[in-house]
Design an enzyme around this catalytic site. Structure first.
Site, short mmCIF file in Angstrom:
data_model
loop_
_atom_site.label_atom_id
_atom_site.label_comp_id
_atom_site.label_asym_id
_atom_site.label_seq_id
_atom_site.Cartn_x
_atom_site.Cartn_y
_atom_site.Cartn_z
N ASP A 69 1.69 1.28 -12.62
CA ASP A 69 0.92 2.63 -12.80
C ASP A 69 1.15 3.47 -11.62
OD1 ASP A 69 -1.64 -0.09 -12.38
OD2 ASP A 69 -0.40 0.85 -10.78
N PRO A 99 0.66 -1.27 -0.04
CA PRO A 99 0.11 0.09 -0.09
C PRO A 99 0.74 1.50 0.17
CG PRO A 99 0.10 -0.86 2.21
CD PRO A 99 0.96 -2.00 1.24
N LYS A 113 -2.44 6.95 -15.11
CA LYS A 113 -3.07 8.14 -15.46
C LYS A 113 -1.81 9.09 -15.37
CE LYS A 113 -8.10 7.96 -14.89
NZ LYS A 113 -8.89 8.05 -13.72
N GLY A 116 -0.24 -1.37 -7.21
CA GLY A 116 -0.39 -1.03 -5.83
C GLY A 116 -1.12 -1.93 -5.02
N GLY A 117 -0.96 -2.35 -3.76
CA GLY A 117 -1.70 -3.18 -3.06
C GLY A 117 -1.59 -4.62 -3.39
N ASP A 118 -2.82 -5.45 -3.51
CA ASP A 118 -2.78 -6.67 -4.27
C ASP A 118 -3.26 -6.65 -5.62
OD1 ASP A 118 -2.86 -9.73 -3.29
OD2 ASP A 118 -4.51 -9.21 -4.51
N MET A 141 -11.65 3.15 -3.51
CA MET A 141 -12.06 4.31 -5.05
C MET A 141 -13.30 5.09 -4.64
SD MET A 141 -11.08 1.72 -8.05
CE MET A 141 -11.96 0.16 -7.30
N1 SAH Z 1 -5.14 -3.31 -5.51
C1 SAH Z 1 -5.26 -2.16 -4.69
C2 SAH Z 1 -6.41 -1.38 -4.95
C3 SAH Z 1 -6.56 -0.75 -6.14
S1 SAH Z 1 -8.00 0.10 -6.43
C4 SAH Z 1 -5.20 -2.75 -3.12
O1 SAH Z 1 -5.04 -3.94 -2.93
O2 SAH Z 1 -4.84 -2.06 -2.30
C5 SAH Z 1 -7.21 1.73 -5.91
C6 SAH Z 1 -7.64 2.17 -4.58
O3 SAH Z 1 -7.04 1.54 -3.54
C7 SAH Z 1 -7.63 3.84 -4.34
O4 SAH Z 1 -8.67 4.30 -4.77
C8 SAH Z 1 -7.84 3.86 -2.73
O5 SAH Z 1 -8.98 3.55 -2.33
C9 SAH Z 1 -7.09 2.35 -2.31
N2 SAH Z 1 -5.60 2.69 -1.90
C10 SAH Z 1 -4.52 2.05 -2.75
N3 SAH Z 1 -3.38 2.45 -1.92
C11 SAH Z 1 -3.76 3.41 -1.10
C12 SAH Z 1 -3.00 4.16 -0.02
N4 SAH Z 1 -1.90 3.96 0.15
N5 SAH Z 1 -3.93 4.58 0.97
C13 SAH Z 1 -5.24 4.68 0.81
N6 SAH Z 1 -6.01 4.07 -0.06
C14 SAH Z 1 -5.27 3.39 -0.86
#
Ligand code: SAH
Length: 504
Positions: free
Chosen positions: A40, A17, A62, A93-95, A175
């Site tokens: 991205d 994250p 973007k 980002g994230g998973d 989101m």
């Molecule tokens: N795959 C990602 C999510 C992708 S959708 C995951 O597992 O985290 C993108 C959304 O993830 C963003 O609009 C926001 O709501 C959230 N997000 C991702 N990184 C974040 C962060 N560092 N802090 C807060 N929200 C985050």
């Protein structure tokens, strides 16, 4: 698409994250060895810097004024790149499977018979909450959690709010920032208690993290919707109360501070890690590069000398390389007295199984003179392997005492930056809290780069130096030295940064 067979594998890798330390071990080793990287918007520059310089990096997110590459094009791009590269990393980002459209990419890769693997990442929905001090479940407050999209524009299907509002567990909406008014009103309308706590977590797990708390009924008045910086998520549930007790991340002493590290790439990671561990956001801005000089060490140098003095960590590594090149190892140093200028050099020697005999209390050439003035006699012969350009204080002093040989085994040079690489980095400086310097040459190169690119600093960014020599160089070039470490170690520099950050 042409029909050339793919030679590579595409790895859908989750980056976590925000804190780059949250990338998994598997993700990191793929990132460090990939030939092509497709990434991205949520990916931090520091993470990109981990990929090899030779790797083709493709941004598909973007840009400020632009649109993201359509998903269909990204899917095909991945297939195409796998025809040319062995290891293609698709970093998200994230998973990758939590609202990351990783599933769609996997489907297309499969359809085109391109081998792919998934490396899961820590989703912001769980990890981001943890950094905000919110446990997503808790024995007393929530026995389940549910992650929703809060993006309804292109989705014809809305959630069934009569079901969502009844859920007792923690609700996380990704989101969702522009939909906060809709989400909160739907939850209240379908029966969720209006006093249920809500929180918005923005830029979770980074030094820009911000958390805003409210309740379902007061959210529209109390949350600064419109000013919330993305990425951000919305949490609904009683677990938010735990933040008072569990808010460990924002309590770190350097939380919210942006700090540049100007050491050479190979050395910066240690100091960067020390700063990050205290909550700082670190930008690596290497202002020196280390270049080995052709091996000059000869058996004769070892036979003649009685002592070897190491004045830097680089000197140790380069000397050991030279020793190796002579087909020797540390046994060749038997009988020599060894001096380390300070604890970092000493620790570096220890890695090679050597415990220095001498280390001054002041980690400078002056400190060495102070320590050694009663310990040398005319029969001594000192070998000083080090940088090509070194202050002559020590060698001038040795002139009258005993023989010595200074062996230039490396030089510090100005790093070479690709076109368009350096200016964006330098332009970030104005938004920083501190720039740290660990050598005079880093200061000189920094100054030269600013002049060369006609960049003048306008902000109150503070310059922090590791010791008097570095500070003098800063002053000589017209910079204000905000703090100078005492003793001259990275540990002391860190301590002083912490003290300074807490005092303002
Ligand atoms: N795959 C990602 C999510 C992708 S959708 C995951 O597992 O985290 C993108 C959304 O993830 C963003 O609009 C926001 O709501 C959230 N997000 C991702 N990184 C974040 C962060 N560092 N802090 C807060 N929200 C985050």
């Amino acid at each position: 698409m042409n029909s050339k067979q793919s030679i590579g594998t595409v790895y859908l890798v989750g980056a976590g994250p925000g804190d780059i330390g949250l990338l998994t071990h598997k993700g990191l080793s793929l990132l460090k060895s990939c030939d092509c990287l497709v990434y991205d918007r949520l990916i931090q520059d520091e993470m990109l810097a981990l990929a090899p310089a030779s790797c083709e990096k493709i941004y598909v997110g973007k840009a400020a004024s632009n649109h993201a590459m359509p998903q269909e094009d990204i899917n095909l791009l991945l297939c195409e790149k796998a025809k040319h590269f062995k290891t293609v990393v698709r970093l998200k980002g994230g998973d990758p499977y939590v609202f990351g459209r990783g599933g769609e990419e996997g489907e297309v890769l499969r359809a085109h018979q391109v081998p792919f693997e998934v490396v899961p990442g820590i989703s912001s929905s769980i990890g981001g909450l943890a950094y905000a001090g919110i446990p997503i479940t808790h024995r007393n407050h929530a026995s389940s959690f549910h992650v929703f999209t809060g993006h309804f524009k292109d989705d014809s299907k809305d959630h069934d709010w009569s079901v969502v509002a009844k859920i007792e567990g923690t609700l996380v909406f990704l989101m969702s920032i522009s939909s906060i008014p809709y989400i909160t009103s739907q939850l209240i309308q379908f029966g969720k208690k209006a006093s249920t706590p809500v929180a918005v977590v923005s830029n979770a797990a980074s030094s820009d993290q911000q958390v805003f708390e409210s309740t379902l009924e007061k959210a529209l008045d109390e949350l600064p919707i419109g000013q919330i910086k993305s990425p951000a998520l919305l949490v609904v549930g009683e677990v938010i109360h735990m933040r008072e007790t569990l808010n460990w991340f924002e309590s770190k002493p350097l939380f919210g501070k942006k700090i540049a590290v100007t050491r050479a790439t190979a050395q910066s990671s240690k100091f960067s890690a020390m700063l990050r561990a205290q909550g700082a956001s670190v930008i690596e801005l290497p202002m020196i590069a280390i270049e080995s000089l052709p091996h000059k060490l000869e058996q004769d140098h070892l036979a003649k000398s009685t002592q070897i003095w190491f004045t830097s960590e680089n000197g140790v590594h380069e000397f050991m390389k030279s020793l190796w090149a002579l087909d020797l190892d540390t046994r060749a140093l038997f009988g020599h007295k060894i001096l380390a200028i300070g604890p970092t050099t000493s620790k570096c020697l220890e890695q090679y199984g050597i415990r220095p005999d001498f280390m001054p209390t002041r980690y400078t050439q002056e400190g060495i003179i102070e320590l050694m003035k009663t310990k040398l006699n005319a029969s001594d012969s000192i070998l000083i392997p080090g940088a090509a350009v070194m202050r002559s204080l020590l060698t001038d002093w040795l002139e009258d005492i005993c023989t010595y040989e200074k062996l230039a085994i490396y030089q510090t040079i100005r790093p070479i930056y690709g076109k368009d690489e350096l200016v964006p980095l330098l332009n970030k400086i104005d938004a920083l809290d501190y720039v740290t310097f660990a050598s005079g040459s880093a200061v000189r190169h920094f100054h030269e780069f600013l002049e060369q690119h006609d960049i003048s600093l306008h902000s109150k960014v503070k310059f922090a130096s590791i010791g008097p020599i570095t500070s003098d160089t800063l002053k000589a070039l017209g910079y204000h030295v905000h703090l100078s470490a005492e003793p001259h170690t990275l540990e002391a520099l860190l301590t002083q940064l912490i003290e300074d950050a807490q005092s303002c």
